[in-house]
Write an enzyme that holds these catalytic residues in place. Structure first.
Site, PDB file in Angstrom:
ATOM      1  N   TYR A 177       0.871  -1.180   0.028  1.00  0.00           N
ATOM      2  CA  TYR A 177       0.023  -0.016  -0.088  1.00  0.00           C
ATOM      3  C   TYR A 177       0.805   1.313   0.077  1.00  0.00           C
ATOM      4  O   TYR A 177       1.865   1.066   0.216  1.00  0.00           O
ATOM      5  CB  TYR A 177      -0.724   0.205   1.276  1.00  0.00           C
ATOM      6  CG  TYR A 177      -0.457   0.251   2.652  1.00  0.00           C
ATOM      7  CD1 TYR A 177       0.119  -0.741   3.478  1.00  0.00           C
ATOM      8  CD2 TYR A 177      -0.097   1.671   3.133  1.00  0.00           C
ATOM      9  CE1 TYR A 177       0.997  -0.489   4.687  1.00  0.00           C
ATOM     10  CE2 TYR A 177       0.341   1.876   4.265  1.00  0.00           C
ATOM     11  CZ  TYR A 177       0.908   0.863   4.960  1.00  0.00           C
ATOM     12  OH  TYR A 177       1.597   1.040   6.309  1.00  0.00           O
ATOM     13  N   CYS A 178       0.213   2.238  -0.507  1.00  0.00           N
ATOM     14  CA  CYS A 178       0.951   3.548  -0.594  1.00  0.00           C
ATOM     15  C   CYS A 178       0.026   4.624  -0.116  1.00  0.00           C
ATOM     16  O   CYS A 178      -1.500   4.400   0.048  1.00  0.00           O
ATOM     17  CB  CYS A 178       1.822   3.894  -1.510  1.00  0.00           C
ATOM     18  SG  CYS A 178       0.894   3.924  -3.202  1.00  0.00           S
TER      19      CYS A 178
END
Ligand SMILES: [Zn+2]
Ligand SMILES: [Zn+2]
Length: 322
Positions: A177-178
């Site tokens: 994720y980011c």
């Protein structure tokens, strides 16, 4: 809530044959719609975060989506009382996010996209590792519970960090994720290239997860690249994970050190902020170039010399039909 401005965050990996020509056309469009923010254009696609009046942002999204190249673009929309940027920059670069992985095309291969609800369902399983693809100053103020983080200051450093994690990641399902999802496109592709087989990515990133899954189990705040600095995403079980850089009390207020030479970006509590006049240490407080502290710890970059039309080689007529 019905605030007059919108803040948009978006990207799209799609071939752009003539990035320079598209840049000019797109820059003009943004000027006509009075948008401010940062947009990067390359042969591989479009990456942007802008703010503007709601109607202008709506029009912008409509125009971008109407271009078949950007049909699959996913806009994350926040509302705001004001612009989140002071300037508009529309630039061309080699990549829309600098990773050094020029050979990777996420349209050919990338990790499986998980929608926020799917990510939420999978993240606590025993065979899953959640991996934060962002930089140290970002996850220091907020990250998913139990996330593996990388000791990196910049995304381009991430490929060299993977080797050390090979044992930990072996045989696991990896969920990356980011902030808005863009880094995961190439990062998850890189992991597949490195021989990991079960690689997934949070589609739309933390921002979309906050909107669609209540932000559950995201601890702290989400760092953003506009003058809000960090935003709340967790409305289910929010916590604060960061501490004042000076005194160590629980604090998530991000401040830039008032010494422009230091400019350290850390949480500093209200009390220490005033005591050190916005500096991160007594040395920085005494620095001759120290900026005046107004209690926010946010310093607008000098607008002198800013030219919104910078970069135009040719003039065009309106791209927006009124
Ligand atoms: Zn403090
Ligand atoms: Zn400092």
């Amino acid at each position: 809530m019905n605030k007059p401005y919108s803040i948009l965050l978006y990207y799209c990996y799609t071939p752009i044959a003539d990035p320079e020509a598209f840049r000019e056309e797109h820059h003009l469009l943004c000027l006509e719609l009075n948008l401010l923010g940062r947009i990067i254009i390359s042969k591989e696609g479009l990456n942007g975060t802008v703010s503007g009046l709601k109607a202008d942002c709506d029009r912008y999204m409509e125009i971008v989506k109407a271009d078949p190249r950007f049909a699959k673009v996913d806009f994350k929309v926040d509302e705001s009382d004001k612009h989140a940027f002071a300037k508009l920059h529309v630039r061309t670069k080699a990549e829309i996010v600098h990773s050094g992985l020029l050979h990777i095309d996420p349209n050919v291969r990338t990790g499986i996209h998980l929608e926020p609800k799917e990510f939420k369902e999978m993240k606590d399983r025993e065979d899953v590792v959640i991996m934060d693809m962002r930089s140290d100053y970002e996850y220091s103020v907020g990250r998913f519970k139990n996330a593996v983080t990388l000791d990196i200051e910049n995304f381009r450093e991430f490929p060299e960090k993977i080797d050390a994690l090979k044992e930990e990641l072996k045989g696991k399902k990896i969920l990356t994720y980011c902030t808005g999802g863009i880094k995961c496109e190439k990062a998850s592709a890189f992991l597949l290239e490195q021989g990991f087989e079960d690689v997934y990515q949070l589609h739309g990133g933390i921002i979309k997860y906050g909107k669609e899954a209540g932000g559950e189990d995201f601890e702290g705040k989400c760092y953003v690249f506009d003058n809000r600095v960090a935003v709340d995403v967790n409305s289910v079980n929010p916590t604060v994970i960061s501490k004042c850089y000076v005194c160590g009390t629980v604090e998530d207020r991000m401040v830039n050190c008032a010494n422009p030479v230091c400019n350290l970006h850390v949480p500093i509590c209200e009390k220490c902020g005033w005591e050190l006049e916005g500096a991160c240490s007594t040395e920085c407080k005494e620095h001759p170039e120290k900026r005046a502290y107004d209690g926010t710890g946010y310093y607008q970059k000098n607008l002198n010399g800013y030219n919104p039309l910078k970069g135009f080689n040719r003039r065009k007529t309106s791209t927006v039909s009124k």
